[in-house]
Scaffold this motif. Structure first.
Motif, mmCIF file in Angstrom:
data_model
loop_
_atom_site.group_PDB
_atom_site.id
_atom_site.type_symbol
_atom_site.label_atom_id
_atom_site.label_comp_id
_atom_site.label_asym_id
_atom_site.label_seq_id
_atom_site.Cartn_x
_atom_site.Cartn_y
_atom_site.Cartn_z
ATOM 1 N N ASP A 26 3.535 82.042 24.467
ATOM 2 C CA ASP A 26 3.062 83.109 23.582
ATOM 3 C C ASP A 26 3.035 82.648 22.134
ATOM 4 O O ASP A 26 2.072 82.902 21.414
ATOM 5 C CB ASP A 26 3.935 84.359 23.718
ATOM 6 C CG ASP A 26 3.706 85.095 25.029
ATOM 7 O OD1 ASP A 26 2.682 84.843 25.697
ATOM 8 O OD2 ASP A 26 4.560 85.933 25.386
ATOM 9 N N ARG A 27 4.105 81.977 21.711
ATOM 10 C CA ARG A 27 4.149 81.478 20.331
ATOM 11 C C ARG A 27 3.060 80.436 20.086
ATOM 12 O O ARG A 27 2.430 80.432 19.035
ATOM 13 C CB ARG A 27 5.517 80.880 20.013
ATOM 14 C CG ARG A 27 6.661 81.859 20.046
ATOM 15 C CD ARG A 27 6.810 82.644 18.748
ATOM 16 N NE ARG A 27 7.897 83.584 18.841
ATOM 17 C CZ ARG A 27 9.143 83.340 18.430
ATOM 18 N NH1 ARG A 27 9.444 82.184 17.862
ATOM 19 N NH2 ARG A 27 10.070 84.263 18.556
ATOM 20 N N ALA A 28 2.855 79.547 21.045
ATOM 21 C CA ALA A 28 1.814 78.532 20.896
ATOM 22 C C ALA A 28 0.436 79.179 20.816
ATOM 23 O O ALA A 28 -0.386 78.805 19.977
ATOM 24 C CB ALA A 28 1.870 77.533 22.048
ATOM 25 N N ALA A 29 0.191 80.150 21.678
ATOM 26 C CA ALA A 29 -1.106 80.839 21.669
ATOM 27 C C ALA A 29 -1.354 81.499 20.320
ATOM 28 O O ALA A 29 -2.456 81.416 19.770
ATOM 29 C CB ALA A 29 -1.158 81.874 22.790
ATOM 30 N N ARG A 30 -0.332 82.125 19.779
ATOM 31 C CA ARG A 30 -0.462 82.808 18.492
ATOM 32 C C ARG A 30 -0.625 81.809 17.347
ATOM 33 O O ARG A 30 -1.537 81.929 16.521
ATOM 34 C CB ARG A 30 0.757 83.699 18.269
ATOM 35 C CG ARG A 30 0.504 84.901 17.434
ATOM 36 C CD ARG A 30 1.654 85.883 17.368
ATOM 37 N NE ARG A 30 2.931 85.342 17.834
ATOM 38 C CZ ARG A 30 3.669 85.872 18.806
ATOM 39 N NH1 ARG A 30 3.270 86.939 19.431
ATOM 40 N NH2 ARG A 30 4.814 85.331 19.152
ATOM 41 N N ALA A 31 0.252 80.812 17.295
ATOM 42 C CA ALA A 31 0.226 79.855 16.184
ATOM 43 C C ALA A 31 -1.080 79.066 16.143
ATOM 44 O O ALA A 31 -1.624 78.821 15.066
ATOM 45 C CB ALA A 31 1.414 78.902 16.290
ATOM 46 N N LEU A 32 -1.569 78.683 17.311
ATOM 47 C CA LEU A 32 -2.775 77.864 17.380
ATOM 48 C C LEU A 32 -4.049 78.685 17.527
ATOM 49 O O LEU A 32 -5.132 78.121 17.671
ATOM 50 C CB LEU A 32 -2.661 76.875 18.547
ATOM 51 C CG LEU A 32 -1.557 75.832 18.383
ATOM 52 C CD1 LEU A 32 -1.263 75.150 19.711
ATOM 53 C CD2 LEU A 32 -1.952 74.818 17.322
ATOM 54 N N SER A 33 -3.900 80.012 17.514
ATOM 55 C CA SER A 33 -5.055 80.900 17.678
ATOM 56 C C SER A 33 -5.857 80.536 18.922
ATOM 57 O O SER A 33 -7.090 80.454 18.881
ATOM 58 C CB SER A 33 -5.949 80.871 16.442
ATOM 59 O OG SER A 33 -5.234 81.224 15.294
#
Length: 109
Positions: A26-33
């Motif tokens: 989830d964090r990766a998806a958000r941070a990397l858009s």
């Protein structure tokens, strides 16, 4: 998100408080858009890191620096998952020369 001294686009992937793989994804998806179709599994993360077409638009042609911070707690709680995450980061860097993944020491603030 900003620009580092080498001109690469910088994204902070803050894992502070992450306790499992789902949280990391989830964090990766958000941070990397990452796009909505991002599969939230190790293969999908590897593919996304190694594919400039899914990188943040600002990274196009400049390269991407992902700074992973706040990772120590996750690494202690889920050492096998963390080892897999590190391998995914390393593999993506090997196949994508314009990508750098750096592990920040000292917390997330």
């Amino acid at each position: 998100m900003s620009e580092d001294l080498t001109g690469r686009f910088v994204v902070a992937l803050d894992l502070d408080g992450v306790t499992d793989k789902a949280g990391l994804m989830d964090r990766a998806a958000r941070a990397l858009s990452l796009p909505d179709w991002f599969g939230r599994n190790w293969d999908a993360l590897a593919d996304s890191l190694a594919d400039v077409t899914v990188w943040p638009e600002q990274a196009g042609g400049r390269g991407l620096l992902v700074v992973v911070r706040g990772w120590e707690g996750y690494a202690r709680q889920r050492p096998q998952e963390w080892e897999t995450a590190r391998e995914v980061f390393a593999q993506a860097v090997r196949v994508m020369p314009s990508l750098t993944v750096a592990l920040a020491l000292g917390g997330s603030s």
